[in-house]
Design an enzyme around this catalytic site. Structure first.
Site, PDB file in Angstrom:
ATOM      1  N   ASN A  11      -3.651   3.119   3.389  1.00  0.00           N
ATOM      2  CA  ASN A  11      -3.991   2.812   4.702  1.00  0.00           C
ATOM      3  C   ASN A  11      -5.229   3.391   4.965  1.00  0.00           C
ATOM      4  OD1 ASN A  11      -1.910   1.135   5.604  1.00  0.00           O
ATOM      5  ND2 ASN A  11      -0.695   2.474   6.328  1.00  0.00           N
ATOM      6  N   HIS A  66       6.884   5.709   0.646  1.00  0.00           N
ATOM      7  CA  HIS A  66       6.296   4.564   1.176  1.00  0.00           C
ATOM      8  C   HIS A  66       6.086   3.268   0.267  1.00  0.00           C
ATOM      9  CE1 HIS A  66       2.545   2.617   3.034  1.00  0.00           C
ATOM     10  NE2 HIS A  66       3.527   2.250   3.643  1.00  0.00           N
ATOM     11  N   GLU A 107       4.187   4.865  -2.656  1.00  0.00           N
ATOM     12  CA  GLU A 107       3.534   6.542  -2.442  1.00  0.00           C
ATOM     13  C   GLU A 107       4.207   7.454  -2.463  1.00  0.00           C
ATOM     14  OE1 GLU A 107      -0.830   5.590  -0.468  1.00  0.00           O
ATOM     15  OE2 GLU A 107       0.841   4.787   0.513  1.00  0.00           O
ATOM     16  N   SER A 122       4.680   4.932   7.291  1.00  0.00           N
ATOM     17  CA  SER A 122       3.229   4.612   6.820  1.00  0.00           C
ATOM     18  C   SER A 122       2.365   5.255   7.588  1.00  0.00           C
ATOM     19  CB  SER A 122       3.073   3.274   6.806  1.00  0.00           C
ATOM     20  OG  SER A 122       3.080   2.719   8.280  1.00  0.00           O
TER      21      SER A 122
END
Length: 390
Positions: free
Chosen positions: A189, A138, A150, A117
């Site tokens: 994120n 991800h 992702e 991540s």
């Protein structure tokens, strides 16, 4: 190339969940870890999860799914795999070792993916002799439930690898969002940290209390949790780690001391029983009680995150629709961030960004995309067009 067998390295929370998802989707799976303790625990957790799915009538035969997974401490079981997903702890040297080993045992046709991540995919790819076949994939926790994946190419990844990874995510019954190129923190994120940074700035600049910020997030934006509550849930140590990854790799920071202070006090959130809020016991989450009303302006609270998302759209990394997909399927938002921005009005977002930027916060410098949309009168839903058309 047909993908028939998937190797998963790392049998922890993410690894065993990804292995289960792959087996549920009909693939043969090789699950590898350094010790039989980890593998046996993973087998127990997968068995429990499959039994629950059977109780809910979502699958017929848990045992048939379990039999698709082979467990071993040796990489030899990955020799005939067509695709590998690494899910070991977030340490670059450890990941490089895993990729070197996979590169040496797997066929030259095989794709190697990392579930990182935070670590640049390009850095991991450099440990292999097949840099063009290394990619980021991800998953979100827990992988069996969360729909989002992702897909992140490195600077070396070829288009065929991207296409096959997107196709695999769909076969696993996931919703893939493919980035045009890799950026620290990907989409999820980056936006998550930007939401927390503005929440922190409002509290530290004495514009609002923690409870008022979270009340607006839950009651006005209709998010499943307040922002500080969500940070507690994720783990404040994890939040600080992601924050550091972004800022050390060039993302403009927002001054905030609250999160680091909590981590230094060992108040890590739900996992320790106390963070910004107190919980019934370590590891036991209970919904936080919040006031019904709040003076916090929702357009101000999401302004920095919207600015970050618009930077990604402006630079062709993802589309506005992709950003919304990430927040709906990765964070359980009731609607996408860009749709929320269109609802509160891009003129209001811009006004807040300019105000906070004028106080010396560099990260709030409005993007050209937001400025041009507002100047063209495309301020959102009330005008029929903003980031989306209505």
């Amino acid at each position: 190339m047909m993908i028939r067998k998937i190797a998963v390295v790392g049998a922890g929370t993410m690894g065993h969940g990804i292995a289960e998802v792959a087996a549920l989707s009909g693939f043969e799976v090789a699950l590898i870890d350094v010790s039989w303790d980890f593998l046996n625990r993973a087998k127990e957790r997968i068995t429990d999860s499959l039994n629950k799915l059977a109780e809910k009538k979502q699958i017929n035969d848990p045992n048939a799914v379990l039999q698709k997974i082979e467990f071993n401490t040796s990489y030899d079981i990955a020799k005939d795999a067509d695709f590998a997903i690494e899910a070991v702890p977030e340490k670059l040297e450890l990941k490089k070792t895993v990729f070197k080993t996979l590169d040496s045992v797997m066929g030259s046709h095989a794709i190697l993916a990392t579930n990182t991540s935070s670590i640049p995919i390009s850095d991991i790819a450099e440990a292999t002799g097949r840099k063009q076949k290394v990619i980021g994939m991800h998953f979100f926790n827990p992988p069996v439930i969360m729909k989002l994946v992702e897909v992140i190419p490195s600077k070396y990844t070829d288009q065929d690898t991207v296409d096959k990874t997107v196709e695999l995510a769909k076969k696993m019954n996931k919703i893939p969002v493919s980035l045009k190129y890799e950026i620290p923190g990907f989409v999820s994120n980056r936006i998550f940290i930007r939401l927390l940074q503005e929440a922190c700035r409002e509290v530290e600049d004495k514009e609002a209390t923690i409870e008022e910020v979270d009340s607006t997030a839950r009651n006005k934006l209709k998010l499943p949790m307040g922002l500080f509550e969500l940070a507690d849930y994720v783990g404040l140590d994890v939040v600080v780690d992601i924050w550091n990854v972004l800022t050390t790799r060039g993302t403009p920071d927002v001054k905030c001391s609250m999160f680091k202070a909590k981590v230094e006090e060992k108040n890590l959130g739900v996992k320790s029983g106390k963070g910004f809020y107190a919980y019934p016991a370590p590891g036991k989450y209970a919904k936080v009680q919040l006031p019904d009303s709040s003076k916090v302006d929702p357009s101000r609270l999401i302004s920095l995150a919207v600015n970050e998302a618009s930077w990604m759209v402006e630079n062709g990394i993802v589309s506005a629709k992709d950003v919304d997909t990430v927040m709906i399927y990765g964070f359980n938002f009731p609607k996408g961030l860009m749709e929320m921005a269109d609802e509160v009005g891009l003129d209001n977002i811009l006004r807040n960004l300019e105000d906070i930027y004028s106080k010396g916060y560099q990260a709030y410098k409005p993007t050209n995309l937001i400025k041009s949309l507002v100047s063209e009168g495309k301020t959102g839903k009330n005008k029929g067009e903003g980031f989306h058309k209505y």
